[in-house]
Motif scaffolding. Structure first.
Motif, mmCIF file in Angstrom:
data_model
loop_
_atom_site.group_PDB
_atom_site.id
_atom_site.type_symbol
_atom_site.label_atom_id
_atom_site.label_comp_id
_atom_site.label_asym_id
_atom_site.label_seq_id
_atom_site.Cartn_x
_atom_site.Cartn_y
_atom_site.Cartn_z
ATOM 1 N N ILE A 74 0.833 -1.209 0.000
ATOM 2 C CA ILE A 74 0.000 0.000 0.000
ATOM 3 C C ILE A 74 0.868 1.261 0.000
ATOM 4 O O ILE A 74 0.604 2.221 -0.736
ATOM 5 C CB ILE A 74 -0.949 -0.004 1.216
ATOM 6 C CG1 ILE A 74 -1.989 -1.120 1.071
ATOM 7 C CG2 ILE A 74 -1.650 1.354 1.363
ATOM 8 C CD1 ILE A 74 -2.834 -1.337 2.308
ATOM 9 N N GLN A 75 1.912 1.256 0.825
ATOM 10 C CA GLN A 75 2.813 2.407 0.884
ATOM 11 C C GLN A 75 3.527 2.637 -0.446
ATOM 12 O O GLN A 75 3.676 3.781 -0.899
ATOM 13 C CB GLN A 75 3.843 2.214 2.003
ATOM 14 C CG GLN A 75 3.301 2.364 3.411
ATOM 15 C CD GLN A 75 2.756 3.756 3.680
ATOM 16 O OE1 GLN A 75 3.328 4.766 3.256
ATOM 17 N NE2 GLN A 75 1.642 3.822 4.388
ATOM 18 N N LEU A 76 3.958 1.565 -1.081
ATOM 19 C CA LEU A 76 4.672 1.700 -2.350
ATOM 20 C C LEU A 76 3.745 2.183 -3.467
ATOM 21 O O LEU A 76 4.157 2.963 -4.334
ATOM 22 C CB LEU A 76 5.317 0.366 -2.734
ATOM 23 C CG LEU A 76 6.535 -0.030 -1.892
ATOM 24 C CD1 LEU A 76 6.973 -1.456 -2.213
ATOM 25 C CD2 LEU A 76 7.688 0.943 -2.109
ATOM 26 N N ILE A 77 2.498 1.733 -3.446
ATOM 27 C CA ILE A 77 1.522 2.235 -4.417
ATOM 28 C C ILE A 77 1.312 3.727 -4.209
ATOM 29 O O ILE A 77 1.258 4.511 -5.168
ATOM 30 C CB ILE A 77 0.182 1.480 -4.285
ATOM 31 C CG1 ILE A 77 0.339 0.033 -4.745
ATOM 32 C CG2 ILE A 77 -0.914 2.180 -5.091
ATOM 33 C CD1 ILE A 77 -0.882 -0.830 -4.514
ATOM 34 N N ASP A 78 1.219 4.129 -2.952
ATOM 35 C CA ASP A 78 1.026 5.541 -2.614
ATOM 36 C C ASP A 78 2.220 6.377 -3.081
ATOM 37 O O ASP A 78 2.048 7.455 -3.658
ATOM 38 C CB ASP A 78 0.834 5.681 -1.099
ATOM 39 C CG ASP A 78 0.269 7.046 -0.722
ATOM 40 O OD1 ASP A 78 -0.285 7.728 -1.604
ATOM 41 O OD2 ASP A 78 0.388 7.423 0.459
#
Length: 266
Positions: free
Chosen positions: A131-135
């Motif tokens: 999720i963090q990397l997508i963000d």
């Protein structure tokens, strides 16, 4: 005064990015050098054999990811000691904020959870990292500096590999719990996960406009091919499904790369 405070905040983030990057590298080194809980990362992976795991050589991509993240840390430190304001770099640091630091913390948590065999927690950590990397990829997609090879490749390759790693992590968890496959064979579920991964990654790289996501996944699929072709038992459907997955991701990668070249040439 507000401008000075803003500059201090940016410089603090630049320093913290370096500190947590080194903490992550140290944790990953010690995990296999000591190793944590008496087993290396690879030895633990071998405890949960499944048809989705790629060949061992494929995991060398972690070295590439960490080198690219090192380059990101250097890039985000540009003009750190200069009195001249570098607006593009400052914009990059502000947009990413604490997200990179969070990914470093999650990376360390995953290493600990994996090595101490808390597989369910390791999956939760991996999902949080995804999720963090997508963000982050979404944020850098909106910056002018995304034209930089270093920035897009750093987080694109990282995200692409985690997309595959999370499937492998969930598969290991299912093996740990002795999942029977709902009446379907391991070969069927491997093919299903390969196709699902190919479709999700293709949509993701087109949405985030980052071809490097696809490059990491193509490398993972090649690793699956190597593992299955070199295995004692040959699974023809897995091999051909993987080839089809490579075609799907490769086509999306070509489309996105073509769009990017056309856009930059205008």
């Amino acid at each position: 005064m507000k401008s000075i405070a803003n500059q201090i905040s940016i410089k603090t983030l630049q320093i913290l990015n370096w500190l947590f990057f080194f903490a992550m590298i140290t944790a990953n080194y010690l995990a296999n050098a000591l190793p944590f809980n008496g087993k290396t990362t690879g030895e633990l992976s071998d405890q949960y054999p499944n048809l989705f795991v790629p060949a061992p050589i494929t995991f060398a991509i972690w070295g590439v990811i960490y080198v690219l993240l090192l380059f990101f840390c250097i890039q985000q430190s540009k003009a750190f000691f200069s009195k001249t304001i570098d607006s593009s770099t400052n914009d990059l640091v502000k947009k990413i904020g604490f997200r990179f630091i969070i990914t470093c913390i999650l990376n360390i948590f995953w290493i600990l959870a994996w090595h101490y065999e808390h597989l369910f927690f390791s999956v939760l950590v991996m999902v949080s990292l995804l999720i963090q990397l997508i963000d982050i990829n979404s944020k850098i997609n909106k910056l002018e500096i995304t034209r930089s090879f270093i920035i897009k490749s750093s987080f694109g390759v990282y995200l692409g590999w985690i997309c595959i790693a999370i499937i492998a992590n969930i598969t290991a968890l299912l093996v740990y719990f002795g999942w029977e496959g709902m009446g379907q064979s391991p070969s069927f579920w491997t093919c299903f996960m390969i196709l699902l991964g190919a479709v999700i990654v293709s949509c993701t790289l087109l949405k985030l406009q980052n071809s490097f996501i696809g490059i990491a996944v193509l490398w993972a699929f090649i690793g699956i091919l190597i593992a299955r072709i070199g295995a004692v038992d040959y699974y023809r459907f897995i091999v051909w499904t993987t080839v089809f997955g490579i075609v799907i991701v490769g086509t999306s990668l070509i489309i996105e790369t073509t769009k990017s070249v056309f856009k930059n040439s205008r």
